[in-house]
Scaffold this motif. Structure first.
Motif, mmCIF file in Angstrom:
data_model
loop_
_atom_site.group_PDB
_atom_site.id
_atom_site.type_symbol
_atom_site.label_atom_id
_atom_site.label_comp_id
_atom_site.label_asym_id
_atom_site.label_seq_id
_atom_site.Cartn_x
_atom_site.Cartn_y
_atom_site.Cartn_z
ATOM 1 N N TYR A 132 0.830 -1.207 0.000
ATOM 2 C CA TYR A 132 0.000 0.000 0.000
ATOM 3 C C TYR A 132 0.866 1.260 0.000
ATOM 4 C CZ TYR A 132 -4.006 -2.987 0.957
ATOM 5 O OH TYR A 132 -4.975 -3.949 0.875
ATOM 6 N N GLU A 133 0.330 2.304 -0.648
ATOM 7 C CA GLU A 133 1.017 3.587 -0.746
ATOM 8 C C GLU A 133 0.116 4.695 -0.221
ATOM 9 O OE1 GLU A 133 3.344 2.057 -4.781
ATOM 10 O OE2 GLU A 133 2.313 3.992 -4.803
ATOM 11 N N ARG A 134 0.692 5.864 -0.022
ATOM 12 C CA ARG A 134 -0.066 6.950 0.606
ATOM 13 C C ARG A 134 -1.334 7.290 -0.156
ATOM 14 N NH1 ARG A 134 4.168 11.531 2.870
ATOM 15 N NH2 ARG A 134 5.271 10.162 4.340
ATOM 16 N N ASP A 186 -7.109 0.627 -2.287
ATOM 17 C CA ASP A 186 -7.142 0.138 -3.664
ATOM 18 C C ASP A 186 -5.827 -0.567 -3.988
ATOM 19 O OD1 ASP A 186 -7.408 -0.345 -6.336
ATOM 20 O OD2 ASP A 186 -7.729 1.741 -6.928
ATOM 21 N N ILE A 187 -5.877 -1.893 -4.164
ATOM 22 C CA ILE A 187 -4.630 -2.632 -4.372
ATOM 23 C C ILE A 187 -4.087 -2.465 -5.787
ATOM 24 C CG2 ILE A 187 -5.193 -4.327 -2.605
ATOM 25 C CD1 ILE A 187 -5.846 -6.300 -4.832
ATOM 26 N N THR A 188 -4.860 -1.882 -6.696
ATOM 27 C CA THR A 188 -4.337 -1.636 -8.044
ATOM 28 C C THR A 188 -3.620 -0.295 -8.151
ATOM 29 O OG1 THR A 188 -6.378 -0.571 -8.843
ATOM 30 C CG2 THR A 188 -6.230 -2.976 -9.036
ATOM 31 N N ASP A 189 -3.747 0.557 -7.125
ATOM 32 C CA ASP A 189 -3.164 1.901 -7.169
ATOM 33 C C ASP A 189 -1.705 1.828 -6.714
ATOM 34 O OD1 ASP A 189 -2.531 4.561 -7.085
ATOM 35 O OD2 ASP A 189 -4.315 5.177 -5.978
ATOM 36 N N VAL A 190 -0.810 1.622 -7.680
ATOM 37 C CA VAL A 190 0.623 1.482 -7.397
ATOM 38 C C VAL A 190 1.391 2.470 -8.262
ATOM 39 C CG1 VAL A 190 2.627 -0.058 -7.481
ATOM 40 C CG2 VAL A 190 0.380 -0.951 -6.799
ATOM 41 N N GLU A 218 11.946 2.725 -7.326
ATOM 42 C CA GLU A 218 11.770 4.134 -6.974
ATOM 43 C C GLU A 218 10.337 4.331 -6.487
ATOM 44 O OE1 GLU A 218 13.961 6.632 -7.168
ATOM 45 O OE2 GLU A 218 15.605 5.599 -8.204
ATOM 46 N N GLY A 219 10.183 4.964 -5.319
ATOM 47 C CA GLY A 219 8.843 5.230 -4.815
ATOM 48 C C GLY A 219 8.787 5.116 -3.301
ATOM 49 N N GLY A 220 7.611 4.853 -2.791
ATOM 50 C CA GLY A 220 7.432 4.741 -1.348
ATOM 51 C C GLY A 220 6.274 3.834 -1.000
ATOM 52 N N LYS A 221 6.320 3.264 0.191
ATOM 53 C CA LYS A 221 5.268 2.394 0.700
ATOM 54 C C LYS A 221 4.895 2.838 2.114
ATOM 55 C CE LYS A 221 5.199 -0.317 -2.905
ATOM 56 N NZ LYS A 221 3.996 -0.504 -3.750
ATOM 57 N N SER A 222 3.621 2.676 2.455
ATOM 58 C CA SER A 222 3.117 3.166 3.736
ATOM 59 C C SER A 222 2.531 2.040 4.584
ATOM 60 C CB SER A 222 2.038 4.232 3.513
ATOM 61 O OG SER A 222 2.595 5.415 2.994
ATOM 62 N N SER A 236 5.843 -4.439 -3.942
ATOM 63 C CA SER A 236 5.192 -4.368 -5.250
ATOM 64 C C SER A 236 5.637 -3.097 -5.976
ATOM 65 C CB SER A 236 3.668 -4.368 -5.095
ATOM 66 O OG SER A 236 3.235 -3.241 -4.344
ATOM 67 N N ALA A 237 5.736 -3.202 -7.279
ATOM 68 C CA ALA A 237 6.133 -2.043 -8.092
ATOM 69 C C ALA A 237 5.621 -2.232 -9.507
ATOM 70 C CB ALA A 237 7.653 -1.877 -8.088
ATOM 71 N N ARG A 238 5.523 -1.133 -10.209
ATOM 72 C CA ARG A 238 5.054 -1.184 -11.596
ATOM 73 C C ARG A 238 6.209 -1.444 -12.550
ATOM 74 N NH1 ARG A 238 0.288 -0.998 -13.102
ATOM 75 N NH2 ARG A 238 -1.375 -0.234 -11.725
#
Length: 375
Positions: free
Chosen positions: A126-128, A133-137, A151-155, A169-171
């Protein structure tokens, strides 16, 4: 469905309950909250010795080959004592991701170490901006030097501050909220480019915010096709947490009944008041309804149809969430002012149940999902 427990399952629940009664008193838990890492490393090693960390892991990898109902019963015992150790993060979420995404070589590498207590995992999805929504990456993975960098962040990564390795998880394709293009990666806990900020949630359990800036990662599972695996991991987490809520409700119910019998007012126990007796009976009914839904969640994990499995899990999340909220609120209210203090256990159970309700989608969110299916 057959909701009867086997003799082995009853024995499991009873043995763990005895262990925690001896080793996990409320005062002992309060001490653990005040020192790093916020849980007991000695008890973690004890869980490994007793085989609890290998409960859902196949026998060929050093586990016991238990099922979701076995995990639910263990979590139920954990819920009665507000256990702080990273069982959910490592054995439920992390190991499920390895089993679902990894090939045999990866499973041989990690599952025995998990069962032995030698490897702690965390599941970072999950992200901020994503909420539930598990598809929102938005975190991205880029090929580099024969590997990948993130590159990115997880919350709100449960026990992400103490994990030896993280499943992230990452795109690798697609755009935000697109089902296609999500992949899973393993990241070392001390990897260069990974920054972890650990903190305590409202109930005292640990989580972390992750910042990934060129962190080296290892692809696990199918590229671009990890969403079904993420769904499986989340569903396993919901089912396990449902069991924990049942254990917490059992503890609150017992504490409340004891308080009603012993608290004196105007020369007699307040439990003589018929209105309070009715309230206690309503708590019991809600708890038993929640227990049935928790069992449904555990047994639904073996459902082959993804749509039917998701529906059952959402039904269970709603049922357990509503029951947990009702029992928790009434337990605090019937205790009066003492129920609001940190020195008394019932408030800690209340906070734990409320935190669980908001994990992996709250009650309202899952109700919306169910409503969408009948429109």
């Amino acid at each position: 469905m057959d909701f009867d427990l086997t003799d082995d399952q009853r024995l499991l629940g009873e043995s763990v309950a005895r262990l925690l009664a001896d080793e996990y008193a409320f005062d002992q838990r309060k001490k653990l909250l005040g020192v790093a890492p916020g849980w007991s490393e000695a008890l973690w090693a004890r869980y490994a010795e007793l085989g609890l960390l290998g409960l859902p892991i196949p026998e060929e990898y050093g586990g016991f080959g238990g099922g979701a109902v076995d995990v639910m019963l263990l979590q139920q015992a954990f819920g009665r004592h507000l256990v702080l150790e990273p069982f959910l993060a490592t054995v439920v979420l992390g190991a499920t991701a390895i089993r679902e995404a990894g090939d045999k070589a990866l499973q041989e590498e990690f599952l025995p170490a998990i069962a032995a207590g030698e490897c702690k995992l965390a599941f970072a999805h999950y992200e901020r901006q994503s909420r539930y929504d598990i598809t929102d990456v938005l975190t991205t993975a880029t090929p580099r030097n024969g590997g990948w960098v993130l590159e990115g962040g997880k919350s709100v990564v449960l026990h992400g501050d103490c994990a030896d390795k993280l499943v992230v998880s990452a795109r690798t394709g697609g755009s935000r909220e697109e089902a296609e293009g999500i992949s899973l990666f393993l990241v070392e806990g001390e990897a260069e480019g990974l920054l972890r900020r650990g903190y305590a949630l409202r109930d005292g359990t640990r989580a972390a915010e992750l910042s990934l800036s060129g962190a080296a990662a290892r692809l696990i599972g199918p590229k671009d096709q990890a969403l079904p695996i993420v769904e499986r991991v989340v569903q396993a987490g919901i089912a396990a947490m449902a069991g924990e809520v049942i254990g917490a409700m059992e503890a609150m119910q017992a504490m409340t009944l004891d308080y009603l019998k012993t608290r004196q007012q105007f020369g007699r126990p307040i439990g003589d008041n018929q209105a309070l007796q009715h309230r206690a009976a309503e708590m019991l009914v809600a708890m038993e309804q929640g227990r049935s839904m928790a069992m449904l969640a555990a047994m639904s994990l073996s459902e082959a149809d993804p749509a039917e499995r998701a529906r059952s899990i959402s039904m269970a999340k709603v049922g357990v969430g509503q029951a947990g909220r009702f029992v928790s609120q009434n337990a605090v209210q019937l205790h009066g002012g003492i129920g609001m203090t940190d020195e008394y256990a019932v408030g800690h159970y209340f906070r734990r149940v409320m935190v669980i309700e908001h994990m992996f989608g709250d009650t309202a969110w899952h109700l919306d999902r169910l409503a969408d299916q009948v429109q």
